[in-house]
Enzyme design. Structure first.
Site, PDB file in Angstrom:
ATOM      1  N   GLN A 184       0.829  -1.210   0.000  1.00  0.00           N
ATOM      2  CA  GLN A 184       0.000   0.000   0.000  1.00  0.00           C
ATOM      3  C   GLN A 184       0.864   1.260   0.000  1.00  0.00           C
ATOM      4  O   GLN A 184       1.527   1.542   1.003  1.00  0.00           O
ATOM      5  CB  GLN A 184      -0.896  -0.007   1.256  1.00  0.00           C
ATOM      6  N   GLY A 185       0.841   1.988  -1.078  1.00  0.00           N
ATOM      7  CA  GLY A 185       1.632   3.212  -1.171  1.00  0.00           C
ATOM      8  C   GLY A 185       0.782   4.457  -1.024  1.00  0.00           C
ATOM      9  O   GLY A 185       0.501   5.148  -1.998  1.00  0.00           O
ATOM     10  N   GLU A 222     -10.601  -1.095   5.778  1.00  0.00           N
ATOM     11  CA  GLU A 222      -9.439  -1.363   6.623  1.00  0.00           C
ATOM     12  C   GLU A 222      -9.834  -1.301   8.096  1.00  0.00           C
ATOM     13  O   GLU A 222      -9.468  -2.170   8.875  1.00  0.00           O
ATOM     14  CB  GLU A 222      -8.357  -0.324   6.304  1.00  0.00           C
ATOM     15  N   SER A 250      -5.489   7.185  12.517  1.00  0.00           N
ATOM     16  CA  SER A 250      -5.154   7.112  13.952  1.00  0.00           C
ATOM     17  C   SER A 250      -6.426   7.188  14.793  1.00  0.00           C
ATOM     18  O   SER A 250      -7.470   7.635  14.317  1.00  0.00           O
ATOM     19  CB  SER A 250      -4.213   8.251  14.335  1.00  0.00           C
ATOM     20  N   ASN A 251      -6.325   6.776  16.042  1.00  0.00           N
ATOM     21  CA  ASN A 251      -7.517   6.774  16.881  1.00  0.00           C
ATOM     22  C   ASN A 251      -8.048   8.193  17.120  1.00  0.00           C
ATOM     23  O   ASN A 251      -9.250   8.369  17.313  1.00  0.00           O
ATOM     24  CB  ASN A 251      -7.227   6.043  18.198  1.00  0.00           C
ATOM     25  N   GLU A 252      -7.161   9.168  17.068  1.00  0.00           N
ATOM     26  CA  GLU A 252      -7.644  10.560  17.165  1.00  0.00           C
ATOM     27  C   GLU A 252      -8.454  10.921  15.918  1.00  0.00           C
ATOM     28  O   GLU A 252      -9.504  11.567  16.011  1.00  0.00           O
ATOM     29  CB  GLU A 252      -6.468  11.543  17.321  1.00  0.00           C
ATOM     30  N   SER A 304       0.879   6.624   2.401  1.00  0.00           N
ATOM     31  CA  SER A 304       1.506   7.633   3.264  1.00  0.00           C
ATOM     32  C   SER A 304       2.801   8.168   2.666  1.00  0.00           C
ATOM     33  O   SER A 304       3.511   7.465   1.950  1.00  0.00           O
ATOM     34  CB  SER A 304       1.827   7.024   4.629  1.00  0.00           C
TER      35      SER A 304
END
Ligand SMILES: Cc1cc2nc3c(=O)[nH]c(=O)nc-3n(C[C@H](O)[C@H](O)[C@H](O)COP(=O)(O)OP(=O)(O)OC[C@H]3O[C@@H](n4cnc5c(N)ncnc54)[C@H](O)[C@@H]3O)c2cc1C
Ligand SMILES: Cc1cc2nc3c(=O)[nH]c(=O)nc-3n(C[C@H](O)[C@H](O)[C@H](O)COP(=O)(O)OP(=O)(O)OC[C@H]3O[C@@H](n4cnc5c(N)ncnc54)[C@H](O)[C@@H]3O)c2cc1C
Lengths: 381, 400
Positions: free
Chosen positions: B126-127, B244, B385-387, B129
């Site tokens: 997976q490209g 995901e 992220s969880n945030e 980020s």
């Protein structure tokens, strides 16, 4: 797996929702609380009319044959309005003893009155030393002729000041914390030797301290020395019902908090635009959704016939929801700021009900410990 | 309301268990039980077996080789694999890129890529980020310019998991430099053997080689390897990220870890008695168990909903709850596993390396538990992220 309501369940939910929305606003509730009984006789009659009071009883006993899912729907709506009437003590607790412990004759004698709203029941369990242990019973039952007489003091008896019949745990044999030797006895409020001191609980309900002094029981449910499994069963079902009630209360206070966050302006903007508060509100939602899942689980697991497994599951339910309801209760006050500290504002009343429910039939610590001692839910590899 | 598995579903569970018992290599199972990630060879071998059985791509439609399972069956399958434990079908192929091609790709692309993806003839990575585009993924700078019917890619990706194993990479690249940032992005399929691609390892805190930097220097990609419409790649990305999050609940995996934890806590002594008898420790385990039970039911609710949402093409926003809780539990359990190992958790070494603990300096079961704890801190960072999940919830559910 199917979480949808069927048609008759939807109808049931609608009818309670309509009635409570119309007649159980925050101002109504205040008036009911201020009345002499501390709850509304008029609403009680309405519940009877809607069929809520006879719902979980078998049709041949004069009930409507509703299952645990139906009871859960009722409880959730009761929780949304943090109602004050003795529904839980009469239908769930007393009713639980009738359904699981009473013989046909006793059911014939009582169910009809309960369904009609004429007979109020309750469970007299807690003692000064017992805390949350259902088997810690010092109240005694002594054989007297063909019947039993009960002596002892029971505390925090829900709606004990208006109940007509008490389901009382009392010890026939053994020591204070023995699991055996306990029976469940029926004692009418009018019996000689019953004295009741009613009071209000912090969440606006009524309860009583009840002294039994040689009070004569009219019935004993099943084996007078083997009543604990019946008590466990009734309490496990009651925990499932409390779970649903708690979901209702959490949903409302969370929604109230969100509304307030959208309207309250500080620093020139709605406080709901501050990310620190948004994340707290999101955490509340995570907790509520996890609890809702647990309440579904409770509805299933509360019916389990393997007593050990059922107990473990209900410990898990009570502990998980307990943690969630504390978070949701505390944060709804915090996110409101000062306004939620006032008696005039509804959020605090929800917080108080959530706080009492967390401790009812065992607080989070109690159930976590009990589950841990019983080996948890997952077996070792 | 019917809150139980049906008989059909329970029979299916048994069928999966029988398959695992017959087909999952014991070395693979033992390797995973010790907490290590599966090797490339293990994943490939296993996925080929799943594919032979018709089970390699649980989420795919039947016409593309999916098994046609109900949501409950998919859940049971995932859970049984995780509890065995056996490797999961490779996420990049099966849960990420495959569904995007099925949803947005051309017939040509489906024929060309899907069968090989399913059989793991091609390993995908997976490209997405980049150094400057993490949570704010749409801020990505890697660009693709159309030249003579080919896209020419320049830029850098980072955190690319297992790019060292990969044959193909799916890439988000900027194809319109004037549009608003979400609107100028395209989704491209790139052969890792293309000239101009360089992969450099990044070693994570526990010492493992799991992630990489991937550099693109005038990498030429045929125009028919762009998925969906030009400049509409963000739709693919959002679709993919929703899938995901769903996979991150990992209920079965956490249950397997808790079983392992209890086994270890029975063996290891604390104050001369089995650690599992310590009330404080036991309570911490129990706290994980109750949240896991609730999560399991939350997953069921999302699954039940999935049937109703089918065809909307949109992920259920409730997946954010699964992501947050799933990762909190996994991280919590990894912490308890490390704690259970006590001082023997401190032996350094990549827990995934072959022949780890050959020196016999710690009990076998303790080796690498700290490494896994360190490594699993990633779970609340990646996959949104969880945030970021809380931001999504505040917007999508709470209207804030
Ligand atoms: C029991 C009690 C006694 C009091 N006594 C006195 C007194 O004697 N004299 C006096 O003058 N006042 C007194 N106060 C008032 C007190 O100082 C205020 O309640 C306090 O300043 C918070 O203001 P608020 O209640 O209007 O909440 P708000 O300011 O409306 O805040 C609501 C919520 O939003 C949060 N919030 C607000 N702004 C932000 C931001 N920028 N970022 C993140 N979060 C934010 C707050 O933390 C809170 O959770 C008292 C309050 C109480 C409850
Ligand atoms: C082990 C590992 C494997 C990975 N594998 C892959 C892969 O295979 N392919 C791939 O494309 N990517 C992969 N990633 C990348 C992953 O998706 C990113 O790490 C993730 O998106 C976060 O970006 P960042 O690390 O740049 O952190 P940042 O975005 O810089 O965030 C830093 C901190 O700020 C917080 N934050 C950021 N924005 C906000 C906001 N708006 N509100 C509140 N808080 C905020 C974050 O939550 C975090 O705590 C992987 C990452 C790791 C660690």
């Amino acid at each position: 797996m199917d979480f949808d309501l069927n048609e008759s369940q939807s109808l049931l939910q609608d009818s309670i929702r309509k009635t409570l929305t119309a007649k159980y606003g925050f101002e109504n509730r205040k008036a009911y609380m201020a009345s002499e009984t501390g709850w509304s006789r008029e609403m009680w009659a309405q519940y009877a009319e809607l069929g809520l009071l006879g719902l979980p009883f078998a049709e041949e006993d004069g009930g409507f044959g509703g299952g645990p899912e139906e009871t859960m729907l009722v409880a959730e709506q009761m929780g949304r309005h943090i109602t004050l009437e003795p529904w839980f003590s009469t239908v769930v607790l007393g009713g639980g003893f009738l359904r699981h412990g009473a013989d046909a004759a006793l059911r014939q004698e009582m169910v009809e009155g309960v369904a009609a709203g004429e007979t109020l029941l309750t469970f007299a369990q807690t003692e000064r030393q017992s805390r949350y242990d259902l088997f810690d019973v010092q109240t005694t039952a002594k054989k007297d002729g063909s019947g039993w007489v009960i002596t002892g003091r029971k505390g925090m008896v829900l709606h004990g000041d208006t109940a007509d019949q008490f389901f009382v745990t009392a010890r026939v044999s053994g020591a204070s914390r023995d699991r055996g030797g306990i029976g469940v006895f029926v004692v009418p409020a009018t019996a000689d030797g019953v004295s009741v001191r009613g009071f209000r609980t912090v969440d606006g309900q009524r309860a009583a301290e009840v002294d039994f002094t040689g009070a004569r029981a009219t019935h004993v449910l099943g084996d007078p020395e083997g009543g604990l499994s019946l008590v466990d069963r009734v309490v496990d079902e009651a925990i499932a019902v409390l779970a649903a009630e708690t979901i209702g209360a959490m949903d409302v206070v969370h929604a109230m908090t969100l509304d307030y966050m959208k309207t309250r302006q500080q620093f020139g903007r709605a406080i709901g635009s501050f990310q620190a508060l948004q994340h707290k509100a999101a955490d509340m939602l995570v907790a509520i959704e996890q609890s809702r899942s647990m309440a579904y689980f409770a509805t299933m697991a509360g019916q389990g016939t393997d007593a050990g497994e059922r107990r473990r599951n209900m410990h898990a339910v009570k502990a998980q929801i307990g943690r969630s309801q504390r978070l949701v209760g505390q944060q709804s006050i915090q996110l409101h700021g000062g306004i939620a500290m006032t008696m005039e504002y509804a959020a605090g009343h929800y917080f108080k009900r959530l706080t009492v429910n967390e401790a009812m039939f065992g607080d989070t610590d109690h159930h976590l410990r009990a589950l841990a001692d019983a080996g948890g839910l997952v077996q070792a590899a | 309301m019917e809150l139980r598995f049906t008989g059909v579903e329970l029979n299916f569970r048994q069928e999966v268990r029988d398959f695992l018992a017959a087909e999952c290599p014991p070395e693979t199972r033992a390797h995973l039980t010790s907490g290590k990630s599966p090797t490339k060879a293990m994943v490939v071998e296993w996925q080929k077996k799943l594919n032979a059985r018709g089970w390699a791509a649980p989420e795919w439609p039947v016409e593309h080789g999916g098994p046609g399972w109900s949501p409950a069956q998919k859940y049971i399958f995932r859970e049984e694999l995780q509890m065995w434990p056996a490797p999961m079908p490779l996420g990049f192929n099966i849960n990420m890129c495959g569904p995007v091609i099925i949803e947005f790709g051309t017939e040509e692309q489906k024929k060309r890529f899907l069968p090989r993806m399913r059989n793991l003839d091609d390993w995908w990575c997976q490209g997405f980020s980049e150094p400057g585009a993490g949570s704010d993924l749409a801020g990505l700078k890697t660009k693709a310019v159309l030249e003579n019917g080919e896209w020419v890619i320049n830029g850098q990706k980072t955190w690319t998991t297992l790019a060292q194993h990969a044959d193909w990479i799916f890439v988000l690249a900027r194809t319109d430099f004037t549009a608003k940032k979400q609107e100028g992005i395209s989704f491209l399929l790139v052969d890792m053997k293309s000239p101009g691609i360089t992969v450099r390892p990044i070693i994570t805190i526990e010492g493992g080689h799991e992630v990489n930097e991937v550099f693109f220097d005038d990498v030429r990609v045929p125009a028919d390897q762009l998925v969906g419409e030009v400049n509409k790649g963000w739709d693919c990305a959002k679709f993919l990220l929703g899938n995901e999050r769903f996979g991150q609940a990992r209920v079965g995996a956490s249950r397997e870890r808790i079983r392992r934890l209890k086994m270890i806590a029975k063996e290891t002594l604390d104050g001369g008695r089995p650690l599992i008898e310590d009330p404080e420790f036991r309570r911490q385990v129990t706290e994980m168990e109750i949240e896991l039970k609730a999560l399991e039911m939350t997953v069921m609710r999302v699954i039940a909903n999935e049937t109703k949402r089918a065809g909307t093409g949109k992920p259920d926003p409730a997946t954010s709850v699964l992501k947050i809780k799933g990762t909190e539990i996994q991280q919590g359990v990894s912490e308890l596993l490390m704690k259970a190992a006590g001082p023997y958790a401190w032996v350094d070494g990549d827990p995934d390396a072959e022949g780890s603990n050959d020196w016999d300096v710690a009990p076998d079961w303790a080796f690498g538990l700290a490494g896994i704890y360190f490594n699993w801190r990633k779970q609340s960072i990646y996959g949104g992220s969880n945030e970021i999940q809380r931001n999504i919830m505040a917007k999508a559910f709470l209207g804030l």
